[in-house]
Scaffold this active site. Sequence first.
Site, PDB file in Angstrom:
ATOM      1  CG  PHE A 134       6.728  11.022  43.638  1.00 53.27           C
ATOM      2  CD1 PHE A 134       5.923  12.039  44.152  1.00 53.27           C
ATOM      3  CD2 PHE A 134       6.875  10.942  42.261  1.00 53.27           C
ATOM      4  CE1 PHE A 134       5.282  12.942  43.314  1.00 53.27           C
ATOM      5  CE2 PHE A 134       6.235  11.833  41.410  1.00 53.27           C
ATOM      6  CZ  PHE A 134       5.440  12.829  41.938  1.00 53.27           C
ATOM      7  CB  ALA A 135       3.975   5.462  43.607  1.00 51.16           C
ATOM      8  N   GLY A 351      41.408   3.789  26.812  1.00 48.97           N
ATOM      9  CA  GLY A 351      41.009   2.391  27.052  1.00 48.97           C
ATOM     10  C   GLY A 351      40.654   2.136  28.508  1.00 48.97           C
ATOM     11  CD  GLU A 374      12.756  13.568  40.382  1.00 49.97           C
ATOM     12  OE1 GLU A 374      12.378  14.731  40.549  1.00 49.97           O
ATOM     13  OE2 GLU A 374      13.368  12.910  41.240  1.00 49.97           O
ATOM     14  N   GLY A 375      10.974  13.457  34.431  1.00 50.16           N
ATOM     15  CA  GLY A 375      10.653  14.190  33.208  1.00 50.16           C
ATOM     16  C   GLY A 375      11.815  14.128  32.242  1.00 50.16           C
TER      17      GLY A 375
HETATM   18  N1  CAA Z   1       2.332  22.972  38.881  1.00 52.51           N
HETATM   19  C1  CAA Z   1       1.001  22.988  39.177  1.00 52.51           C
HETATM   20  N2  CAA Z   1       0.058  22.667  38.258  1.00 52.51           N
HETATM   21  C2  CAA Z   1       0.479  22.322  37.028  1.00 52.51           C
HETATM   22  C3  CAA Z   1       1.841  22.284  36.677  1.00 52.51           C
HETATM   23  C4  CAA Z   1       2.781  22.637  37.667  1.00 52.51           C
HETATM   24  N3  CAA Z   1       4.091  22.621  37.402  1.00 52.51           N
HETATM   25  N4  CAA Z   1       1.967  21.898  35.398  1.00 52.51           N
HETATM   26  C5  CAA Z   1       0.703  21.712  34.944  1.00 52.51           C
HETATM   27  N5  CAA Z   1      -0.184  21.962  35.942  1.00 52.51           N
HETATM   28  C6  CAA Z   1      -1.651  21.920  35.858  1.00 52.51           C
HETATM   29  C7  CAA Z   1      -2.122  22.845  34.729  1.00 52.51           C
HETATM   30  O1  CAA Z   1      -2.278  24.168  35.205  1.00 52.51           O
HETATM   31  C8  CAA Z   1      -3.438  22.219  34.342  1.00 52.51           C
HETATM   32  O2  CAA Z   1      -4.425  22.589  35.281  1.00 52.51           O
HETATM   33  P1  CAA Z   1      -5.904  23.064  34.871  1.00 52.51           P
HETATM   34  O3  CAA Z   1      -6.523  21.980  34.084  1.00 52.51           O
HETATM   35  O4  CAA Z   1      -6.565  23.332  36.166  1.00 52.51           O
HETATM   36  O5  CAA Z   1      -5.699  24.286  34.027  1.00 52.51           O
HETATM   37  C9  CAA Z   1      -3.173  20.748  34.543  1.00 52.51           C
HETATM   38  O6  CAA Z   1      -2.077  20.625  35.431  1.00 52.51           O
HETATM   39  C10 CAA Z   1      -2.883  20.003  33.257  1.00 52.51           C
HETATM   40  O7  CAA Z   1      -1.764  20.610  32.640  1.00 52.51           O
HETATM   41  P2  CAA Z   1      -1.327  20.186  31.167  1.00 52.51           P
HETATM   42  O8  CAA Z   1      -2.498  20.342  30.243  1.00 52.51           O
HETATM   43  O9  CAA Z   1      -0.069  20.938  30.838  1.00 52.51           O
HETATM   44  O10 CAA Z   1      -1.055  18.619  31.384  1.00 52.51           O
HETATM   45  P3  CAA Z   1      -0.596  17.490  30.374  1.00 52.51           P
HETATM   46  O11 CAA Z   1      -1.402  16.282  30.613  1.00 52.51           O
HETATM   47  O12 CAA Z   1      -0.528  18.041  28.982  1.00 52.51           O
HETATM   48  O13 CAA Z   1       0.880  17.147  30.898  1.00 52.51           O
HETATM   49  C11 CAA Z   1       3.271  17.357  31.126  1.00 52.51           C
HETATM   50  C12 CAA Z   1       1.903  18.056  31.014  1.00 52.51           C
HETATM   51  C13 CAA Z   1       4.267  18.507  31.312  1.00 52.51           C
HETATM   52  C14 CAA Z   1       3.626  16.553  29.902  1.00 52.51           C
HETATM   53  C15 CAA Z   1       3.274  16.461  32.392  1.00 52.51           C
HETATM   54  O14 CAA Z   1       2.435  15.325  32.208  1.00 52.51           O
HETATM   55  C16 CAA Z   1       4.642  15.965  32.791  1.00 52.51           C
HETATM   56  O15 CAA Z   1       5.399  16.690  33.444  1.00 52.51           O
HETATM   57  N6  CAA Z   1       5.002  14.706  32.414  1.00 52.51           N
HETATM   58  C17 CAA Z   1       6.229  14.083  32.895  1.00 52.51           C
HETATM   59  C18 CAA Z   1       5.963  13.292  34.137  1.00 52.51           C
HETATM   60  C19 CAA Z   1       7.230  13.019  34.915  1.00 52.51           C
HETATM   61  O16 CAA Z   1       8.073  13.894  35.098  1.00 52.51           O
HETATM   62  N7  CAA Z   1       7.335  11.806  35.436  1.00 52.51           N
HETATM   63  C20 CAA Z   1       8.433  11.435  36.269  1.00 52.51           C
HETATM   64  C21 CAA Z   1       7.934  10.608  37.405  1.00 52.51           C
HETATM   65  S1  CAA Z   1       8.923  10.560  38.867  1.00 52.51           S
HETATM   66  C22 CAA Z   1      10.251   9.618  38.485  1.00 52.51           C
HETATM   67  O17 CAA Z   1      10.926   9.913  37.577  1.00 52.51           O
HETATM   68  C23 CAA Z   1      10.553   8.386  39.268  1.00 52.51           C
HETATM   69  C24 CAA Z   1      11.419   8.526  40.436  1.00 52.51           C
HETATM   70  O18 CAA Z   1      11.156   7.883  41.425  1.00 52.51           O
HETATM   71  C25 CAA Z   1      12.657   9.375  40.450  1.00 52.51           C
END
Ligand code: CAA
Length: 393
Positions: A134-135, A351, A374-375
């Site tokens: 997942f990228a 230790g 994952e956040g």
């Molecule tokens: N499900 C569906 N839609 C969602 C949602 C959800 N859980 N959360 C938000 N949305 C939708 C909202 O409804 C909104 O939609 P509309 O514009 O249509 O109303 C839209 O997304 C934007 O929502 P926000 O305004 O809340 O978005 P934001 O830009 O403020 O970001 C955030 C919110 C919670 C900070 C989010 O960016 C986030 O979760 N960030 C963390 C990212 C993350 O977890 N990255 C990890 C990557 S994977 C990894 O770790 C690598 C690996 O390989 C293991």
Amino acid sequence: MTVDAPVAEGSFDLELSEEQELVQRTARDWARERVLPLAGEIDEKAAVPRELVAEMAKLGFMGIDVPERWGGAGLDTLSYALVLEEVDRACASTGVILASHVSLACAPILRYGTDEQKDRFLAPLARGEKLGCFALSEPASGSDAAAMRTAARRDGDAWVLSGTKNFITNGAFADLTVVFAQTDPAKRHRGIVAFVVEKGTPGFSVGKLEKKLGIRGSDTAQLHFADVRVPDDHRLGEVGQGFAIAMSTLDGGRVGIAAQAVGIGRASLEDALAYAKEREAFGQRIADFQAIQGKLADMATEIDAARLLTWRAASMRDRGERYGPEAAMAKLFASDVAVRAARECVQIFGGYGYLRDYPAERHYRDAKITEIYEGTSEIMQLVIADDMLRAKG
Ligand code: CAA
């Protein structure tokens, strides 16, 4: 045991079904016999355990919650959480390979793919013939996922992707990547699209492999997209739906990381308990000192609480309820518990806990990532608080 009283918004049954118990036992026996003896070496050599991935495929774990129609085991999210806890209790590297594949690669194709995409992309993943990743994250955008710069430009019946993705678990070995790209930066999250990109597509390459503190037996890679041409039938969902696909996928992924954290916490507790019963100081087992008993009791209590939060979020997902904030609570709490349990495990080993000869320091290093990927914990707080504030108006 059945609990009728409401647990937060909904009630849930704490009794596992016979099928879930069987899955748990199968995973526990396999992880003890096959994974645990290799865990130290996997970490030390930073060697991706390809043979264990093949065994997980045979056991049905690689498509555990994918319907049988698409090559999966047709089980539920709770069964998936049970398997992850057992695998991670033995080896967190093996656990994250499984979690990234199931939660982050299979899940979005299952939920948003067409039947044709599921036949073509999901079925080989679910059967474990292919590995997925997942990228989403990029060098300059992690928590602020909507700020991604990887561009998607429409060109006839295809798309051209260009950019770099960072911190991609399974990135180097994956056969298939679910990738997110921006069609119009001015639209922010509303311009994002999701695609499936296959290994070997011209212009798509694996870049730097990261050297990490923990989960060293899973690969974490940079992925480069240099004008990668992707047919439109590789697009998941609608143009502009990509951000919602990423976020809803991560809701499920966070249940998986919570289960991983419970597994690492349990490893810390079980190893500390065994050591405390053997090691003597001042003429008695250190387990007989109240200071040690207090640590063990707190670890056990917190791990149980983390497991219950994880099971609740998994059960809500299985019932088709909205579960994102509960998944965030489970991950926030369980990752904190895992780090604390691992720290106390090192402390109880004294230790010896600081030496590579014992598993305690590996648990400590592995636990930390659960507060980040994952956040981050801070993003989990944001998700939980945002939900409360919206609900209260
Ligand atoms: N499900 C569906 N839609 C969602 C949602 C959800 N859980 N959360 C938000 N949305 C939708 C909202 O409804 C909104 O939609 P509309 O514009 O249509 O109303 C839209 O997304 C934007 O929502 P926000 O305004 O809340 O978005 P934001 O830009 O403020 O970001 C955030 C919110 C919670 C900070 C989010 O960016 C986030 O979760 N960030 C963390 C990212 C993350 O977890 N990255 C990890 C990557 S994977 C990894 O770790 C690598 C690996 O390989 C293991």
